[in-house]
Design a protein around this motif. Structure first.
Motif, PDB file in Angstrom:
ATOM      1  N   LEU A 105      -9.014 -80.661-129.006  1.00  0.00           N
ATOM      2  CA  LEU A 105      -8.112 -81.713-128.549  1.00  0.00           C
ATOM      3  C   LEU A 105      -7.126 -82.132-129.633  1.00  0.00           C
ATOM      4  O   LEU A 105      -5.940 -82.354-129.367  1.00  0.00           O
ATOM      5  CB  LEU A 105      -8.942 -82.917-128.093  1.00  0.00           C
ATOM      6  N   VAL A 106      -7.583 -82.176-130.870  1.00  0.00           N
ATOM      7  CA  VAL A 106      -6.719 -82.601-131.968  1.00  0.00           C
ATOM      8  C   VAL A 106      -5.699 -81.524-132.303  1.00  0.00           C
ATOM      9  O   VAL A 106      -4.507 -81.793-132.504  1.00  0.00           O
ATOM     10  CB  VAL A 106      -7.565 -82.977-133.202  1.00  0.00           C
ATOM     11  N   THR A 107      -6.162 -80.273-132.373  1.00  0.00           N
ATOM     12  CA  THR A 107      -5.292 -79.177-132.839  1.00  0.00           C
ATOM     13  C   THR A 107      -4.588 -78.438-131.712  1.00  0.00           C
ATOM     14  O   THR A 107      -3.785 -77.537-131.984  1.00  0.00           O
ATOM     15  CB  THR A 107      -6.131 -78.170-133.652  1.00  0.00           C
ATOM     16  N   LYS A 108      -4.890 -78.744-130.447  1.00  0.00           N
ATOM     17  CA  LYS A 108      -4.292 -78.080-129.283  1.00  0.00           C
ATOM     18  C   LYS A 108      -4.535 -76.571-129.309  1.00  0.00           C
ATOM     19  O   LYS A 108      -3.626 -75.765-129.034  1.00  0.00           O
ATOM     20  CB  LYS A 108      -2.786 -78.360-129.218  1.00  0.00           C
ATOM     21  N   THR A 109      -5.727 -76.167-129.681  1.00  0.00           N
ATOM     22  CA  THR A 109      -6.088 -74.752-129.696  1.00  0.00           C
ATOM     23  C   THR A 109      -6.759 -74.368-128.376  1.00  0.00           C
ATOM     24  O   THR A 109      -7.221 -75.225-127.619  1.00  0.00           O
ATOM     25  CB  THR A 109      -7.044 -74.448-130.863  1.00  0.00           C
ATOM     26  N   LYS A 110      -6.802 -73.064-128.133  1.00  0.00           N
ATOM     27  CA  LYS A 110      -7.394 -72.564-126.897  1.00  0.00           C
ATOM     28  C   LYS A 110      -8.923 -72.508-127.005  1.00  0.00           C
ATOM     29  O   LYS A 110      -9.482 -72.538-128.086  1.00  0.00           O
ATOM     30  CB  LYS A 110      -6.835 -71.172-126.579  1.00  0.00           C
ATOM     31  N   ARG A 111      -9.555 -72.363-125.869  1.00  0.00           N
ATOM     32  CA  ARG A 111     -11.016 -72.360-125.824  1.00  0.00           C
ATOM     33  C   ARG A 111     -11.605 -71.121-126.492  1.00  0.00           C
ATOM     34  O   ARG A 111     -12.710 -71.167-127.024  1.00  0.00           O
ATOM     35  CB  ARG A 111     -11.478 -72.444-124.366  1.00  0.00           C
ATOM     36  N   ARG A 112     -10.868 -70.011-126.474  1.00  0.00           N
ATOM     37  CA  ARG A 112     -11.376 -68.756-127.030  1.00  0.00           C
ATOM     38  C   ARG A 112     -11.188 -68.655-128.544  1.00  0.00           C
ATOM     39  O   ARG A 112     -11.690 -67.712-129.159  1.00  0.00           O
ATOM     40  CB  ARG A 112     -10.699 -67.576-126.350  1.00  0.00           C
ATOM     41  N   ASP A 113     -10.466 -69.565-129.136  1.00  0.00           N
ATOM     42  CA  ASP A 113     -10.228 -69.500-130.586  1.00  0.00           C
ATOM     43  C   ASP A 113     -11.508 -69.813-131.351  1.00  0.00           C
ATOM     44  O   ASP A 113     -12.345 -70.613-130.908  1.00  0.00           O
ATOM     45  CB  ASP A 113      -9.130 -70.487-130.988  1.00  0.00           C
ATOM     46  N   HIS A 114     -11.625 -69.160-132.508  1.00  0.00           N
ATOM     47  CA  HIS A 114     -12.798 -69.376-133.355  1.00  0.00           C
ATOM     48  C   HIS A 114     -12.749 -70.771-133.973  1.00  0.00           C
ATOM     49  O   HIS A 114     -11.699 -71.203-134.468  1.00  0.00           O
ATOM     50  CB  HIS A 114     -12.854 -68.307-134.445  1.00  0.00           C
ATOM     51  N   MET A 115     -13.879 -71.488-133.957  1.00  0.00           N
ATOM     52  CA  MET A 115     -13.884 -72.893-134.337  1.00  0.00           C
ATOM     53  C   MET A 115     -14.096 -73.129-135.829  1.00  0.00           C
ATOM     54  O   MET A 115     -13.699 -74.179-136.348  1.00  0.00           O
ATOM     55  CB  MET A 115     -14.978 -73.644-133.566  1.00  0.00           C
ATOM     56  N   THR A 116     -14.704 -72.213-136.556  1.00  0.00           N
ATOM     57  CA  THR A 116     -15.008 -72.457-137.963  1.00  0.00           C
ATOM     58  C   THR A 116     -13.752 -72.716-138.791  1.00  0.00           C
ATOM     59  O   THR A 116     -13.673 -73.708-139.544  1.00  0.00           O
ATOM     60  CB  THR A 116     -15.812 -71.286-138.544  1.00  0.00           C
ATOM     61  N   PRO A 117     -12.699 -71.890-138.698  1.00  0.00           N
ATOM     62  CA  PRO A 117     -11.484 -72.210-139.482  1.00  0.00           C
ATOM     63  C   PRO A 117     -10.803 -73.493-139.028  1.00  0.00           C
ATOM     64  O   PRO A 117     -10.195 -74.210-139.846  1.00  0.00           O
ATOM     65  CB  PRO A 117     -10.577 -70.998-139.261  1.00  0.00           C
TER      66      PRO A 117
END
Length: 399
Positions: free
Chosen positions: A56-68
């Motif tokens: 929600l904060v970074t507006k990334t997609k669901r498939r993106d890796h979360m660690t970075p």
């Protein structure tokens, strides 16, 4: 989080991060020291909540890796947050920066662990000494000696597992699943000890009261088969835990202990099986053999018994005294491991009572059975002579 997502397009990333920190991360950090050691599938729910907040904060997609993404936000994962919170509390308590109750808790845990470690170490050393002396005693190289060695080996492993449980509770993270497996291992080892005690009673009863049938009924093959079956049966009974619905539960609000038994109508059969296997059947068997030996000793033929049979009677008396002390110290611990006790100091007192058995066991062997005591004296004398011998030989050469 849903309300923040509705206004996300109208605010900056920094404002969104601040809002998420105030509304979401603060709830993740609230009492986050209690879930320490929970299974991964339970912590995964909290981790998924944090992942949604980061997207929600970074507006990334669901498939993106979360660690970075978490690294860019400088957010620790849920598991790391829990460990960091606990380590911070312990550091403050050790440095005198925490309230008095936290400092007392840490100091009490350290003292309890140290005392319990010394008691367990003495129990392990005492049982190893017992095994060594039994192997060197001529009168204890028969079936009773084999069963006593099996008893001592189970005690050694039991003390080692108990020390691991104490370390996990007082020093290390509360790994609930490992703690449960170790408790089940203690149940298995307690069953082996109880079976060895009852088998010793039966063996001595047959050797004293049924001498004609003794050589036909008791053989080395049957003794070894009994010991192997005892280990296998106790491991199998403890393995039934995996088919029992919710036998152990987790209380996150309790600071005394995390796993405890939750006995319900659907799993009470497993608890009854443990009680029958570890307590009731061995006690009934040992008590029956003891009473029959006592009644046989009142017969007139006892006056004509040889020294070998009298040694068996003395060994029987020692075994039954140790059996009584073992069950008197073990049953309270079994009750404590079976129930959720909130009274302060109750568990400490009962664990101290149980530790007394391992402290006095070696002394009981030395005090109550003469051949065991004579072998111990001979071993000590031989070791002293081996140390003094070269010096005496050198003095004789000088003279």
């Amino acid at each position: 989080m849903r309300n923040i997502s509705q206004i996300r397009t109208f605010i900056t990333t920094k404002t969104a991060a601040t809002s998420v920190q105030a509304c979401v991360s603060s709830h993740l950090d609230y009492y986050n020291a209690f879930p320490l050691g929970l299974p991964q599938h339970l912590l995964a729910k909290l981790q998924r909540t944090q992942n949604c907040a980061a997207r929600l904060v970074t507006k990334t997609k669901r498939r993106d890796h979360m660690t970075p993404i978490l690294k860019d936000l400088h957010w620790l994962k849920v598991v790391d947050r829990i460990k960091y919170k606990v380590l911070t509390l312990i550091f403050k308590a050790r440095q005198g920066l925490a309230p008095a109750y936290d400092k007392n808790m840490v100091c009490t845990a350290i003292i309890t662990t140290a005392i319990t470690g010394l008691v367990n170490a003495w129990g392990i050393i005492g049982n190893i000494v017992i095994i060594f002396i039994i192997a060197r005693t001529p009168n204890m190289r028969g079936f009773s000696g084999a069963l006593m060695i099996n008893h001592a080996v189970a005690d050694v492993i039991q003390e080692s597992v108990s020390q691991i449980v104490v370390l996990l509770f007082a020093v290390g993270p509360r790994m609930v699943q490992l703690n449960i497996y170790l408790r089940l291992a203690l149940f298995s080892l307690s069953g082996v000890v109880s079976h060895s005690v009852s088998a010793l009673s039966v063996n001595l009863y047959l050797a004293i009261c049924r001498q004609q049938q003794y050589k036909r009924l008791v053989t080395w093959k049957r003794v070894f088969a009994f010991m192997a079956c005892s280990w296998a049966i106790n491991i199998a009974i403890s393995s039934l835990y995996h088919v029992v619905p919710s036998f152990y539960t987790v209380d996150l609000n309790s600071r005394s202990d995390i796993p405890y038994m939750d006995i319900t109508p659907s799993n009470c059969w497993f608890y009854l099986l443990l009680v029958l296997n570890i307590v009731i059947i061995p006690i009934c068997t040992a008590a029956t053999c003891y009473l029959r030996i006592r009644s046989f000793m009142k017969c007139p033929t006892m006056s004509s018994m040889g020294p070998n049979n009298m040694n068996k009677v003395k060994l029987s008396q020692m075994i039954h005294i140790i059996t009584i002390i073992y069950f008197l110290t073990f049953i309270p611990v079994f009750i404590i491991m079976s129930a959720k006790v909130q009274m302060q100091g109750v568990k400490t007192v009962i664990w101290a009572v149980n530790s007394s058995y391992y402290i006095i066991k070696l002394f009981l062997y030395l005090k109550l059975y003469k051949p065991f005591r004579e072998t111990a004296k001979a071993i000590c004398c031989n070791s002293c002579q081996n140390r003094v011998g070269p010096t005496q030989q050198g003095q004789d050469a000088i003279v």
